[in-house]
Design a protein around this motif. Structure first.
Motif, PDB file in Angstrom:
ATOM      1  N   LYS A 172      47.666  28.051  37.737  1.00 46.27           N
ATOM      2  CA  LYS A 172      47.978  28.579  39.058  1.00 46.27           C
ATOM      3  C   LYS A 172      47.258  27.434  39.945  1.00 46.27           C
ATOM      4  N   PRO A 173      48.088  26.490  40.825  1.00 43.36           N
ATOM      5  CA  PRO A 173      49.467  26.862  41.074  1.00 43.36           C
ATOM      6  C   PRO A 173      50.134  26.319  39.669  1.00 43.36           C
ATOM      7  N   PRO A 174      51.402  26.224  39.797  1.00 40.81           N
ATOM      8  CA  PRO A 174      52.466  26.997  40.701  1.00 40.81           C
ATOM      9  C   PRO A 174      52.472  28.619  40.574  1.00 40.81           C
ATOM     10  N   GLU A 175      52.242  29.263  39.570  1.00 45.61           N
ATOM     11  CA  GLU A 175      51.977  30.519  39.538  1.00 45.61           C
ATOM     12  C   GLU A 175      51.015  31.279  40.661  1.00 45.61           C
ATOM     13  N   PRO A 176      51.444  32.347  41.314  1.00 48.33           N
ATOM     14  CA  PRO A 176      50.791  32.676  42.521  1.00 48.33           C
ATOM     15  C   PRO A 176      49.651  33.423  41.752  1.00 48.33           C
ATOM     16  N   ILE A 177      49.424  34.102  40.655  1.00 52.08           N
ATOM     17  CA  ILE A 177      48.510  34.732  40.138  1.00 52.08           C
ATOM     18  C   ILE A 177      47.735  34.327  38.800  1.00 52.08           C
ATOM     19  N   ALA A 178      46.424  34.498  38.807  1.00 53.71           N
ATOM     20  CA  ALA A 178      45.661  34.075  37.686  1.00 53.71           C
ATOM     21  C   ALA A 178      44.949  35.109  37.304  1.00 53.71           C
ATOM     22  N   LEU A 179      45.295  35.882  36.432  1.00 57.04           N
ATOM     23  CA  LEU A 179      44.630  37.322  35.747  1.00 57.04           C
ATOM     24  C   LEU A 179      44.797  37.041  34.302  1.00 57.04           C
ATOM     25  N   ALA A 180      43.324  37.246  33.621  1.00 58.26           N
ATOM     26  CA  ALA A 180      43.162  37.397  32.159  1.00 58.26           C
ATOM     27  C   ALA A 180      42.499  38.676  31.745  1.00 58.26           C
ATOM     28  N   ILE A 181      43.143  39.354  30.845  1.00 56.52           N
ATOM     29  CA  ILE A 181      42.419  40.525  30.034  1.00 56.52           C
ATOM     30  C   ILE A 181      42.348  40.353  28.660  1.00 56.52           C
ATOM     31  N   VAL A 182      41.573  40.902  28.129  1.00 57.10           N
ATOM     32  CA  VAL A 182      41.326  41.057  26.561  1.00 57.10           C
ATOM     33  C   VAL A 182      40.765  42.484  26.494  1.00 57.10           C
ATOM     34  N   CYS A 183      41.543  43.198  25.584  1.00 64.62           N
ATOM     35  CA  CYS A 183      41.092  44.600  25.197  1.00 64.62           C
ATOM     36  C   CYS A 183      41.039  44.651  23.631  1.00 64.62           C
ATOM     37  N   ASP A 184      40.033  45.330  23.119  1.00 66.58           N
ATOM     38  CA  ASP A 184      39.959  45.450  21.555  1.00 66.58           C
ATOM     39  C   ASP A 184      40.095  47.219  21.406  1.00 66.58           C
ATOM     40  N   GLY A 185      41.244  47.512  21.012  1.00 65.90           N
ATOM     41  CA  GLY A 185      41.368  49.046  20.793  1.00 65.90           C
ATOM     42  C   GLY A 185      40.494  49.522  19.654  1.00 65.90           C
ATOM     43  N   TYR A 243      46.300  39.557  28.136  1.00 70.64           N
ATOM     44  CA  TYR A 243      47.105  39.444  29.279  1.00 70.64           C
ATOM     45  C   TYR A 243      46.832  38.104  29.862  1.00 70.64           C
ATOM     46  N   PRO A 244      47.608  36.973  29.929  1.00 68.14           N
ATOM     47  CA  PRO A 244      49.028  37.068  29.531  1.00 68.14           C
ATOM     48  C   PRO A 244      49.133  37.377  27.912  1.00 68.14           C
ATOM     49  N   PRO A 245      50.318  37.698  27.792  1.00 71.27           N
ATOM     50  CA  PRO A 245      50.648  37.753  26.287  1.00 71.27           C
ATOM     51  C   PRO A 245      50.436  36.680  25.330  1.00 71.27           C
ATOM     52  N   GLY A 246      49.645  37.315  23.964  1.00 68.80           N
ATOM     53  CA  GLY A 246      49.449  36.078  23.348  1.00 68.80           C
ATOM     54  C   GLY A 246      50.064  34.842  23.081  1.00 68.80           C
TER      55      GLY A 246
END
Length: 772
Positions: free
Chosen positions: A293-306, A284-287
């Motif tokens: 940020k700005p202009p986006e209000p949120i900055a979040l990065a996630i990586v998951c390895d199933g 996240y965000p999708p690949g």
């Protein structure tokens, strides 16, 4: 320094060709040539003259700075006699961003005696001339870097030292933080050159205040008065703990941080790779996304390895991201100046626990057992104002890249890292053992009461990049090999981060290629509009009346338990004016907080809402299970004559290992302590006995606290759970407790069985062992 005769040998076992020191890749096989600079721990004098080659491999650069010219060969490791001396380095492994780690020993022969010199890897260095690989020197001292630092960086330096004070004190090496020669800086990062053991009298916070007072004359105007008041409070013992000190500095950082307007850019990319049929990773965000940020209000990065192959690794990774997004949604809407950092860290742990439970419940609903259970690793980054928060479970990693270096900031939840944390082996020894890369925890494999996420934060006072990635990229040191050519140009040449993510995926597929690869780059531009603030911080920020006197870890545990059980949302600080002055009746405040905190924790314990401790197991291969493994009344198999449920009473002071945190450490049971044996467990070649403390004789505890203060060993408390080698317990000839003492163990804790979490080595994930 030039040395035409010196060569760097290829680390590839099938090549080992000699190369000039200026080369970055082997002339024969194009394998990357790592330049491992080492620091030799010697007192006062130089280890040898510059240009000499020691032990046919270590090239002397200057004084105690060496280069390993044969990085493909394993270094000679310390023997059992030296293991005790290097134990602080091993147990402080989670703090290796600041604390050097043991590389090996250098045997020195001369005269009538032989000795070994300890070698530390990744010392704090400054590169003088990028065209000459040997033009390096030890990084500058804190006192030198302090003069040219901005006000927010000066506070950042102090904040990092405050964070390190308690961990180093517990290992008896806090005096290292008071030695100007040892405290160095690489950009905004505080790093120690080596560790020095404390004398018989360990230093306290007043000594830290005296050291900081030397920095005050060159403190920036915005923090000069603030620092003066902190030093006074330290020296007069009005600040009682490292946690209080961190909280006070946080207030100053929060106010200075309001003068910054950081720009955050995030780019992600995920690829199946050349050898896999399905992409089990998720991000996240999708690949393929690029957000700002700005202009986006949120900055979040996630990586998951199933984890789970065709059994559902991709389902687990996507479930984790969806759940964490929901958990953090309200938090990211709150004004940054109203968010309490300690509570935010607890909320990140809560979000990970919520994702874990959803995946675990899905496994249970679908009747998945053993290797059929799906799970996922997790690493995420949440930039807020002048800081960035990193949360992590498993072996997906986060790296911090600045103009001064590339730093791995997460610690893999694998067998090798666990062995180092426990003080059993150096990391380079541990990774050579079987199943060293097997995970000991991941989301979804068991209930959240046995999950221990790692959450931490970093102060942003310079432009930097955080790289989040699955092991498809990080395996075989690919990040360490390519960060300088691929990621650093984002900072030095303003290269587009989307282009960099594409290049890193290509490197992962070509150089590794054994797994899916997922990457998130977080570019933090904090100097865009930064200028030195005009107003000064008021000493009222150092008001202790609203700060906890107890350890933050206990408070954070209660917060996590409450949030998990009540679905509590993250708390935010209500805006209010600070109290004036610092003259507060601290004794009354401390007593009140201790009583209230103790009552709250006791209440939660009675309700069963505090997490059950986790016991690590270290068999080479084991399948995960959702059902706790409970030993029977006879105990498990193994060479021990102890039985579960037996109650013993110590006849001398005994050293145990804690099992209540993933970072187990040494802890003492005074004489006449009453403990109940819970079970015995065979781990590889050793049999361990697990015990719960029923009571501690107060007279013994108070007397022993005096004798152990110099070694900074913590005493046990009733309810603590510990372990000890069964053979050692047998050799101590500990007697059974008297009948009147047995009654003290009649009231069981919330789960007398102690669940045991199996580590697992999923078939779909290859063992990750750094290439030597």
């Amino acid at each position: 320094m030039e040395n035409d005769a010196a060569t760097l040998y290829c680390p590839n076992e099938s090549c080992q060709a000699p190369n000039p020191l200026t080369h970055k890749f082997c002339e024969r096989c194009r394998t990357p040539l790592p330049k491992r600079f080492l620091w030799a721990v010697v007192e006062g004098q130089s280890v040898a003259r510059a240009g000499e080659l020691l032990a046919d491999r270590y090239l002397v650069i200057s004084k105690a700075l060496l280069l390993d010219t044969k990085p493909g060969l394993s270094p000679q490791t310390p023997d059992g006699e030296h293991l005790q001396a290097i134990r602080p380095y091993l147990r402080l492994f989670p703090h290796r961003l600041h604390v050097p780690q043991v590389y090996g020993v250098l045997p020195m022969t001369g005269g009538t005696s032989n000795k070994e010199i300890l070698l530390l890897e990744k010392p704090p260095l400054s590169v003088l001339d990028s065209t000459d690989p040997l033009e390096v020197q030890v990084a500058c001292e804190l006192t030198t870097a302090w003069r040219n630092a901005t006000s927010i960086r000066q506070l950042n330096f102090l904040w990092q030292i405050a964070q390190l004070w308690q961990p180093l004190s517990s290992e008896g090496v806090a005096s290292s933080l008071l030695n100007p020669e040892l405290v160095r800086t690489e950009g905004s990062l505080v790093r120690l050159l080596e560790l020095r053991h404390d004398n018989q009298t360990s230093p306290g916070l007043p000594q830290l205040g005296e050291f900081w007072q030397q920095l005050q004359p060159e403190a920036k105007g915005a923090i000069a008065e603030f620092l003066s008041e902190i030093c006074r409070c330290l020296m007069t013992k009005e600040i009682h703990s490292g946690e209080q000190l961190v909280a006070i500095i946080d207030r100053g950082l929060a106010e200075l941080g309001q003068t910054q307007t950081p720009v955050i850019k995030i780019a992600t990319k995920s690829d199946t790779g050349p050898c896999r049929q399905r992409n089990e990773d998720a991000c996240y965000p999708p690949g393929g996304s690029v957000i700002s940020k700005p202009p986006e209000p949120i900055a979040l990065a996630i990586v998951c390895d199933g984890i789970g192959g065709h059994e559902g690794g991709n389902v687990a990774s996507n479930l984790a991201i969806e759940t964490i997004q929901q958990q953090l949604h309200d938090l990211t809407q709150s004004p940054s100046d109203q968010i309490n950092p300690a509570v935010l860290l607890a909320h990140l742990d809560t979000a990970a626990a919520a994702a874990n439970d959803i995946i675990s419940e899905r496994n249970d609903d679908e009747n998945r057992q053993g290797r059929q259970r799906m799970g996922t690793t997790l690493v995420m980054a949440l930039p807020i104002a002048h800081q960035i928060y990193i949360a992590h479970v498993g072996d997906s990693r986060a790296y911090w890249i600045t103009r001064f270096g590339c730093y791995q900031v997460t610690l893999d939840d694998d067998v090798a890292s666990r062995e180092v944390r426990l003080g059993y082996a150096t990391y380079r020894d541990a990774v050579q053992q079987g199943a060293s890369g097997s995970l000991v925890q991941a989301l979804g494999m068991s209930a959240s009461n046995s999950l221990h996420p790692t959450s931490q934060r970093f102060i942003l006072d310079e432009d930097c990049v955080f790289l989040l990635c699955s092991d498809g990229l990080s395996d075989f040191d690919r990040v360490e090999q390519y960060w300088e050519t691929e990621i650093l140009p984002i900072l030095t040449e303003n290269i587009d981060i989307a282009t960099v993510t594409d290049n890193l995926v290509k490197i992962a597929n070509e150089q590794n290629g054994h797994d899916n690869v997922t990457i998130a780059l977080v570019h933090c531009q904090v100097q865009v509009k930064y200028s030195e603030p005009e107003p000064t911080l008021k000493p009222a920020l150092a008001d202790l009346s609203t700060l906890p006197a107890a350890a933050d870890s206990s408070i954070r545990t209660a917060q996590i338990a409450s949030a998990v059980n009540q679905n509590q949302k993250t708390q935010v600080i209500q805006t209010s004016k600070s109290s004036k002055g610092i003259k507060v009746p601290l004794q009354l405040i401390v007593l009140s907080l201790v009583i209230l905190g103790g009552g709250l924790l006791g209440y939660l314990w009675q309700l069963g809402r505090l997490p059950i401790p986790k016991i690590w197991k270290s068999r080479p291969v084991a399948s995960p299970t959702n059902t706790p493994i409970i030993s029977n009344s006879q105990g498990s198999s193994g060479s021990s004559n102890v039985s579960a449920k037996e109650v013993i009473q110590t006849n001398s002071e005994i050293e145990f290992m804690t099992t209540t945190t993933p970072r187990s450490r040494s802890i003492l049971a005074p004489r006449d302590s009453v403990l109940q044996i819970l079970k015995t467990q065979k781990i590889e070649k050793d049999t361990w006995t697990y015990l719960r403390v029923c009571s501690i004789i107060e007279e013994a505890s108070s007397s022993n606290s005096q004798s152990t203060s110099s070694t900074a060993k913590k005493l046990l408390s009733p309810g603590d759970e510990v372990r000890i080698l069964s053979s050692k317990l047998k050799s101590l000839n500990v007697p059974k407790a008297k009948p009147e003492m047995v009654s003290q163990c009649q009231q069981p804790s919330k789960d007398a069985s102690i669940p045991s979490v199996e580590k697992f080595a999923p078939e779909s994930k290859p063992k990750s062992v750094p290439k030597q």
